[in-house]
Design a protein around this motif. Structure first.
Motif, PDB file in Angstrom:
ATOM      1  N   THR A 177      28.937  76.289 -40.612  1.00 45.78           N
ATOM      2  CA  THR A 177      27.773  76.915 -39.983  1.00 45.78           C
ATOM      3  C   THR A 177      27.272  78.087 -40.838  1.00 45.78           C
ATOM      4  O   THR A 177      26.066  78.310 -40.937  1.00 45.78           O
ATOM      5  N   ALA A 178      28.194  78.790 -41.502  1.00 49.37           N
ATOM      6  CA  ALA A 178      27.751  79.891 -42.377  1.00 49.37           C
ATOM      7  C   ALA A 178      26.910  79.352 -43.528  1.00 49.37           C
ATOM      8  O   ALA A 178      25.867  79.915 -43.873  1.00 49.37           O
ATOM      9  N   ALA A 179      27.332  78.238 -44.120  1.00 49.54           N
ATOM     10  CA  ALA A 179      26.582  77.664 -45.247  1.00 49.54           C
ATOM     11  C   ALA A 179      25.240  77.113 -44.768  1.00 49.54           C
ATOM     12  O   ALA A 179      24.198  77.337 -45.390  1.00 49.54           O
ATOM     13  N   LEU A 180      25.269  76.406 -43.647  1.00 50.40           N
ATOM     14  CA  LEU A 180      24.036  75.766 -43.173  1.00 50.40           C
ATOM     15  C   LEU A 180      23.027  76.774 -42.636  1.00 50.40           C
ATOM     16  O   LEU A 180      21.825  76.507 -42.646  1.00 50.40           O
ATOM     17  N   ARG A 181      23.515  77.930 -42.194  1.00 44.50           N
ATOM     18  CA  ARG A 181      22.585  78.977 -41.738  1.00 44.50           C
ATOM     19  C   ARG A 181      21.633  79.389 -42.854  1.00 44.50           C
ATOM     20  O   ARG A 181      20.502  79.770 -42.600  1.00 44.50           O
ATOM     21  N   ARG A 182      22.102  79.284 -44.099  1.00 42.87           N
ATOM     22  CA  ARG A 182      21.223  79.624 -45.230  1.00 42.87           C
ATOM     23  C   ARG A 182      20.050  78.660 -45.331  1.00 42.87           C
ATOM     24  O   ARG A 182      19.098  78.898 -46.072  1.00 42.87           O
ATOM     25  N   LEU A 183      20.140  77.527 -44.638  1.00 44.88           N
ATOM     26  CA  LEU A 183      19.044  76.554 -44.656  1.00 44.88           C
ATOM     27  C   LEU A 183      18.210  76.622 -43.375  1.00 44.88           C
ATOM     28  O   LEU A 183      17.339  75.778 -43.155  1.00 44.88           O
ATOM     29  N   THR A 184      18.509  77.576 -42.514  1.00 44.97           N
ATOM     30  CA  THR A 184      17.684  77.691 -41.303  1.00 44.97           C
ATOM     31  C   THR A 184      16.964  79.033 -41.231  1.00 44.97           C
ATOM     32  O   THR A 184      15.930  79.147 -40.599  1.00 44.97           O
ATOM     33  N   SER A 185      17.530  80.052 -41.866  1.00 47.65           N
ATOM     34  CA  SER A 185      16.819  81.331 -41.864  1.00 47.65           C
ATOM     35  C   SER A 185      16.762  81.834 -43.296  1.00 47.65           C
ATOM     36  O   SER A 185      17.644  81.533 -44.095  1.00 47.65           O
ATOM     37  N   ARG A 186      15.732  82.562 -43.626  1.00 42.01           N
ATOM     38  CA  ARG A 186      15.551  83.111 -44.973  1.00 42.01           C
ATOM     39  C   ARG A 186      15.813  82.072 -46.062  1.00 42.01           C
ATOM     40  O   ARG A 186      16.586  82.289 -47.000  1.00 42.01           O
ATOM     41  N   ILE A 187      15.156  80.928 -45.933  1.00 44.49           N
ATOM     42  CA  ILE A 187      15.324  79.860 -46.931  1.00 44.49           C
ATOM     43  C   ILE A 187      14.629  80.292 -48.226  1.00 44.49           C
ATOM     44  O   ILE A 187      13.492  80.738 -48.190  1.00 44.49           O
ATOM     45  N   GLU A 188      15.324  80.158 -49.344  1.00 44.62           N
ATOM     46  CA  GLU A 188      14.662  80.434 -50.628  1.00 44.62           C
ATOM     47  C   GLU A 188      13.841  79.224 -51.026  1.00 44.62           C
ATOM     48  O   GLU A 188      14.358  78.114 -51.120  1.00 44.62           O
ATOM     49  N   ARG A 189      12.564  79.431 -51.233  1.00 46.49           N
ATOM     50  CA  ARG A 189      11.671  78.314 -51.534  1.00 46.49           C
ATOM     51  C   ARG A 189      11.328  78.267 -53.017  1.00 46.49           C
ATOM     52  O   ARG A 189      11.421  79.301 -53.673  1.00 46.49           O
ATOM     53  N   PRO A 190      10.936  77.108 -53.526  1.00 50.90           N
ATOM     54  CA  PRO A 190      10.727  75.847 -52.828  1.00 50.90           C
ATOM     55  C   PRO A 190      12.034  75.220 -52.293  1.00 50.90           C
ATOM     56  O   PRO A 190      13.065  75.321 -52.926  1.00 50.90           O
ATOM     57  N   TYR A 191      11.906  74.588 -51.139  1.00 47.34           N
ATOM     58  CA  TYR A 191      13.037  73.939 -50.462  1.00 47.34           C
ATOM     59  C   TYR A 191      12.816  72.425 -50.511  1.00 47.34           C
ATOM     60  O   TYR A 191      11.827  71.922 -49.983  1.00 47.34           O
ATOM     61  N   ALA A 192      13.720  71.719 -51.174  1.00 46.53           N
ATOM     62  CA  ALA A 192      13.615  70.261 -51.276  1.00 46.53           C
ATOM     63  C   ALA A 192      14.698  69.591 -50.438  1.00 46.53           C
ATOM     64  O   ALA A 192      15.849  70.030 -50.450  1.00 46.53           O
ATOM     65  N   VAL A 193      14.309  68.561 -49.714  1.00 44.15           N
ATOM     66  CA  VAL A 193      15.273  67.778 -48.933  1.00 44.15           C
ATOM     67  C   VAL A 193      15.265  66.350 -49.480  1.00 44.15           C
ATOM     68  O   VAL A 193      14.193  65.753 -49.638  1.00 44.15           O
ATOM     69  N   VAL A 194      16.437  65.847 -49.812  1.00 39.55           N
ATOM     70  CA  VAL A 194      16.555  64.467 -50.296  1.00 39.55           C
ATOM     71  C   VAL A 194      17.193  63.643 -49.193  1.00 39.55           C
ATOM     72  O   VAL A 194      18.282  63.973 -48.719  1.00 39.55           O
ATOM     73  N   MET A 195      16.507  62.612 -48.771  1.00 40.48           N
ATOM     74  CA  MET A 195      17.025  61.769 -47.683  1.00 40.48           C
ATOM     75  C   MET A 195      17.286  60.366 -48.219  1.00 40.48           C
ATOM     76  O   MET A 195      16.445  59.787 -48.888  1.00 40.48           O
TER      77      MET A 195
END
Ligand code: 3PG
Ligand code: MG
Length: 404
Positions: A177-195
């Protein structure tokens, strides 16, 4: 969220819900990453004098014992990795579990059989789940939730047991949850998601949620197929799951909101999904009848890698093709290399994706965070309430430091 550091465990029987749902090849474990990930919590509990009752699901058996899904082999590997004896109980709340628990002393470890052999574990009926949860909870004095990969499941061992015992989160859930929180608040952009990956029906709606969050969405694997079909391309013999209309809608939304939705421009195809099937690379617009899309092609891999080179944050879930077969692994390898070479914060989500990159020779330390949860991390990033986390955050009626 309270962690095991705040839980009184000395001399107590602690039920620990883990996610030991590892990929199996017959009776052998093909990737033990999820077992390794739970060692810090187990070691801490043992060091503090707890008696540990570990439990997990494996696969999706139908609520009854099924030898194909026994946790027996996992008990052996856990003992090896932990360097500690692990007693395997051949049932969950039956006579084997009860006698193993009765014999438990501080510093001992018991692993219960696959939780999903009990229909109460996954039941949608609160009462049925509650009855099973009562029996499971009666084995222990306290509960630790550390199966991050299953926190999105409203199952008895994940959701109902913590309400019945003093409880806390283990170190894996804390780290995830600590690691994933970095992807929910104060995200450094550009943010890329690979699905990528295979569970298309589950993942297609995630693309929609990510449209409001990410700057770029790169789509490969089986989930690319409905997008190719939505562009009017033939997809040959590929399994066309999911909703093309939804895929078309997401493309329109991406265009309207300025999100860069990137689809494969070429694909590796073969007549069948096998080691020795001859394969070729074709333009995504020229897939022939009888050809199955089994990987993204080299031009797409280059395109995806160049997009990722500019990203400051990258989240990747799902292989780009059938990466366990060498002829269809190049796309997945290219994405792994792009993340490994990135200067941004990179997160790989999911047991299958993590296993795929390890199989291709990458190591966890080449990435910012390798999550043990695929579905769980996606739902976390979508901002959904995860039953297993909510249950750990709720105070139980029983104080964490109760004496017993
Ligand atoms: C996983 O491997 O994704 C987790 O263990 C959850 O498994 P499930 O999708 O069968 O609930
Ligand atoms: Mg999975």
């Amino acid at each position: 969220m309270r962690t095991i550091d705040d839980l009184d465990v000395a001399g107590r029987r602690v039920l620990v819900r883990l996610d030991l749902n590892v990929p199996m090849d017959g009776a052998s474990i093909s990737d033990d990453g999820k077992i390794r990930a739970c060692l810090p919590t187990l070691r801490a509990l043992l060091d503090r004098g707890a008696a540990v009752i570990a439990c997990s699901h494996l696969g999706r058996p139908a609520g009854a014992p099924d030898p194909r899904y026994t946790l027996g082999p996992v008990a052996g590997r856990l003992a090896q990795l932990l360097g500690h004896r692990v007693v395997f109980a051949a049932d969950i709340v039956g006579p084997c579990a009860r006698s193993a628990v009765t014999a438990l002393r501080r510093g001992d470890v018991v692993l219960l059989e696959n939780l999903r052999f009990e229909p109460g574990e996954t039941s949608k009926d609160d009462e049925v789940r509650g009855e099973f949860a009562d029996r499971l909870a009666s084995l222990a004095d306290a509960y630790v939730g550390d199966g991050f990969g299953s926190v999105h499941r409203k199952h008895a061992s994940v959701y109902d047991v913590p309400a019945r015992l003093p409880h806390a989160a283990g170190y894996l859930i804390q780290a995830e949850t600590a690691a994933l929180r970095r992807l929910t608040s104060r995200i450094e952009r550009p943010y890329a998601v690979v699905m990528g990956g295979a569970k298309v029906a589950d993942k297609l709606p995630v693309v929609d949620s990510m449209l409001g969050i990410a700057d770029q969405i790169l789509v490969g694997g089986a989930i690319a197929v409905p997008f190719l079909a939505a562009q009017g391309y033939s997809v040959g013999a590929s399994l066309l799951e999911g909703d093309q209309a939804a895929a078309r809608d997401y493309r329109a939304k991406a265009a309207a909101s300025g999100v860069d939705l990137v689809l494969p421009t070429d694909v590796t195809v073969a007549a069948e999904r096998s080691d020795d099937a001859p394969c070729t690379v074709v333009s995504a617009a020229e897939i022939q009848t009888g050809q199955m899309v089994l990987d993204i092609g080299p031009r797409s891999a280059g395109l995806f890698a160049s997009k990722l080179a500019g990203a400051s944050t990258i989240f990747w879930n799902g292989p780009m093709g059938v990466s366990e077969i060498p002829s269809f692994a190049a796309g997945t390898r290219a994405i792994a290399a792009a993340l490994a070479g990135s200067h941004g914060f990179t997160v790989i989500g999911g047991g299958d994706t993590a296993a795929a990159i390890r199989r291709l020779g990458f190591t966890d330390d080449q990435f910012g965070h390798v999550s043990t949860g695929g579905g769980a991390s996606l739902e976390y990033l979508e901002g959904k309430t995860l039953p297993g986390l909510a249950a750990l955050e709720t105070e139980s009626a029983v104080p964490a430091t109760a004496t017993s």
